[in-house]
Motif scaffolding. Structure first.
Motif, PDB file in Angstrom:
ATOM      1  N   UNK A 147      -0.841  -6.226  -5.504  1.00 44.22           N
ATOM      2  CA  UNK A 147      -0.691  -5.168  -4.506  1.00 44.22           C
ATOM      3  C   UNK A 147      -1.826  -4.159  -4.625  1.00 44.22           C
ATOM      4  N   UNK A 148      -2.190  -3.799  -5.858  1.00 40.56           N
ATOM      5  CA  UNK A 148      -3.322  -2.891  -6.065  1.00 40.56           C
ATOM      6  C   UNK A 148      -4.614  -3.478  -5.500  1.00 40.56           C
ATOM      7  N   UNK A 149      -4.751  -4.793  -5.590  1.00 42.03           N
ATOM      8  CA  UNK A 149      -5.944  -5.455  -5.072  1.00 42.03           C
ATOM      9  C   UNK A 149      -5.896  -5.644  -3.561  1.00 42.03           C
ATOM     10  N   UNK A 150      -4.735  -5.377  -2.959  1.00 47.15           N
ATOM     11  CA  UNK A 150      -4.593  -5.594  -1.521  1.00 47.15           C
ATOM     12  C   UNK A 150      -4.346  -7.040  -1.160  1.00 47.15           C
ATOM     13  N   UNK A 191       7.845  -2.413  -4.961  1.00 48.81           N
ATOM     14  CA  UNK A 191       7.790  -2.131  -3.518  1.00 48.81           C
ATOM     15  C   UNK A 191       7.107  -0.807  -3.193  1.00 48.81           C
ATOM     16  N   UNK A 192       7.274   0.193  -4.059  1.00 43.56           N
ATOM     17  CA  UNK A 192       6.613   1.474  -3.826  1.00 43.56           C
ATOM     18  C   UNK A 192       5.097   1.328  -3.900  1.00 43.56           C
ATOM     19  N   UNK A 233      -0.625  -0.633   0.914  1.00 42.86           N
ATOM     20  CA  UNK A 233      -0.815  -0.960   2.335  1.00 42.86           C
ATOM     21  C   UNK A 233      -1.287   0.267   3.112  1.00 42.86           C
ATOM     22  N   UNK A 234      -0.858   1.445   2.655  1.00 43.17           N
ATOM     23  CA  UNK A 234      -1.298   2.690   3.284  1.00 43.17           C
ATOM     24  C   UNK A 234      -2.596   3.223   2.712  1.00 43.17           C
ATOM     25  N   UNK A 235      -3.318   2.347   1.951  1.00 41.39           N
ATOM     26  CA  UNK A 235      -4.610   2.721   1.341  1.00 41.39           C
ATOM     27  C   UNK A 235      -4.472   3.975   0.484  1.00 41.39           C
ATOM     28  N   UNK A 236      -3.297   4.125  -0.138  1.00 43.95           N
ATOM     29  CA  UNK A 236      -3.009   5.220  -1.066  1.00 43.95           C
ATOM     30  C   UNK A 236      -3.201   6.588  -0.426  1.00 43.95           C
ATOM     31  N   UNK A 237      -2.891   6.640   0.866  1.00 44.86           N
ATOM     32  CA  UNK A 237      -2.897   7.918   1.580  1.00 44.86           C
ATOM     33  C   UNK A 237      -1.771   8.806   1.051  1.00 44.86           C
ATOM     34  N   UNK A 238      -1.997  10.117   0.947  1.00 44.44           N
ATOM     35  CA  UNK A 238      -0.931  11.028   0.499  1.00 44.44           C
ATOM     36  C   UNK A 238       0.319  10.964   1.365  1.00 44.44           C
ATOM     37  N   UNK A 245       5.593  10.392  -0.300  1.00 51.33           N
ATOM     38  CA  UNK A 245       7.034  10.656  -0.155  1.00 51.33           C
ATOM     39  C   UNK A 245       7.860   9.377  -0.037  1.00 51.33           C
ATOM     40  N   UNK A 246       7.353   8.400   0.706  1.00 52.65           N
ATOM     41  CA  UNK A 246       8.062   7.136   0.843  1.00 52.65           C
ATOM     42  C   UNK A 246       8.187   6.417  -0.483  1.00 52.65           C
ATOM     43  N   UNK A 247       7.101   6.391  -1.248  1.00 54.34           N
ATOM     44  CA  UNK A 247       7.128   5.734  -2.555  1.00 54.34           C
ATOM     45  C   UNK A 247       8.130   6.421  -3.477  1.00 54.34           C
TER      46      UNK A 247
END
Length: 210
Positions: free
Chosen positions: A36-39, A92-93, A99-104, A108-110
């Motif tokens: 997941x980190x690698x996309x 999953x978080x 998937x959100x490119x680690x956007x801030x 909250x979802x995570x």
């Protein structure tokens, strides 16, 4: 006055076959987090669904083993619960964040995903099942079963739309995890269903990796 026997070593419990199965499931979840980190979401989905498979398998092995002590059973229950947090909460978080490119905006979802998992499992560890075949709330492993199915549509929709659906779905599942609703515990023949589902999902995402 007789002395009580010394406690068993920590690693002695890890050699118990059901606990080995649980730890293999944890390894699968770690692979899911790594990819997941690698996309690489197809590979992450393969890791996730195998984490579910081993989570289902450890309980079946434990119930069929003869001569397993109460200590081993209690230890296995705690181990399984802690691994569930990683496999069905943190993993999953991380997928959502990646998937959100680690956007801030995805933090909250995570947090909600992991917090709901922690709250649910803490409640379950204290109160257990409603009865032999019923949970309070939606089980965490079922979140992943749905998540790996959703990712089959990744690429068919534009990333922004799929990202919104992913975010909304995971938040909805987190709400169901802690909702005051009764859900059935899938067991028995359902194990063969999850086995077939795991193999099918692995095949589909494996082809995507070629």
């Amino acid at each position: 006055m007789s002395e009580s026997p010394p406690p068993k070593s920590i690693l002695s419990f890890a050699k118990d076959l059901p606990n080995i199965c649980s730890l293999v499931g944890l390894l699968c979840a770690i692979f899911g987090i790594y990819f997941a980190f690698l996309g690489n979401f197809p590979a992450a989905m393969i890791g996730l669904i195998w984490a579910v498979f081993f989570d289902w398998s450890d309980g079946i092995i434990a119930r069929r083993m003869k001569g397993r002590t109460q200590e081993q059973g209690e230890y296995g229950g705690q181990l399984d619960s802690l691994i569930d947090i990683v496999s069905f909460g943190i993993c999953p978080a991380v997928i959502l964040l990646s998937y959100g490119h680690f956007s801030p905006w995805y933090i909250p979802g995570a947090f909600i995903i992991v917090a709901a998992g922690v709250i649910r499992l803490s409640y379950f560890n204290v109160f257990g099942l409603v009865d032999k075949s019923t949970y309070w709330g939606f089980p965490l492993d079922n979140n992943v079963i749905i998540l790996v199915f959703l990712f089959l549509f990744d690429g068919l929709l534009c990333p922004s739309i799929f990202g919104f659906i992913l975010y909304a779905l995971l938040i909805a599942l987190a709400a169901l995890n802690v909702a005051p609703i009764k859900t059935p515990k899938f067991a028995g023949r359902w194990y063969y269903v999850i086995t077939g589902y795991t193999l099918l999902i692995t095949l589909i995402y494996g082809l995507k990796l070629l």
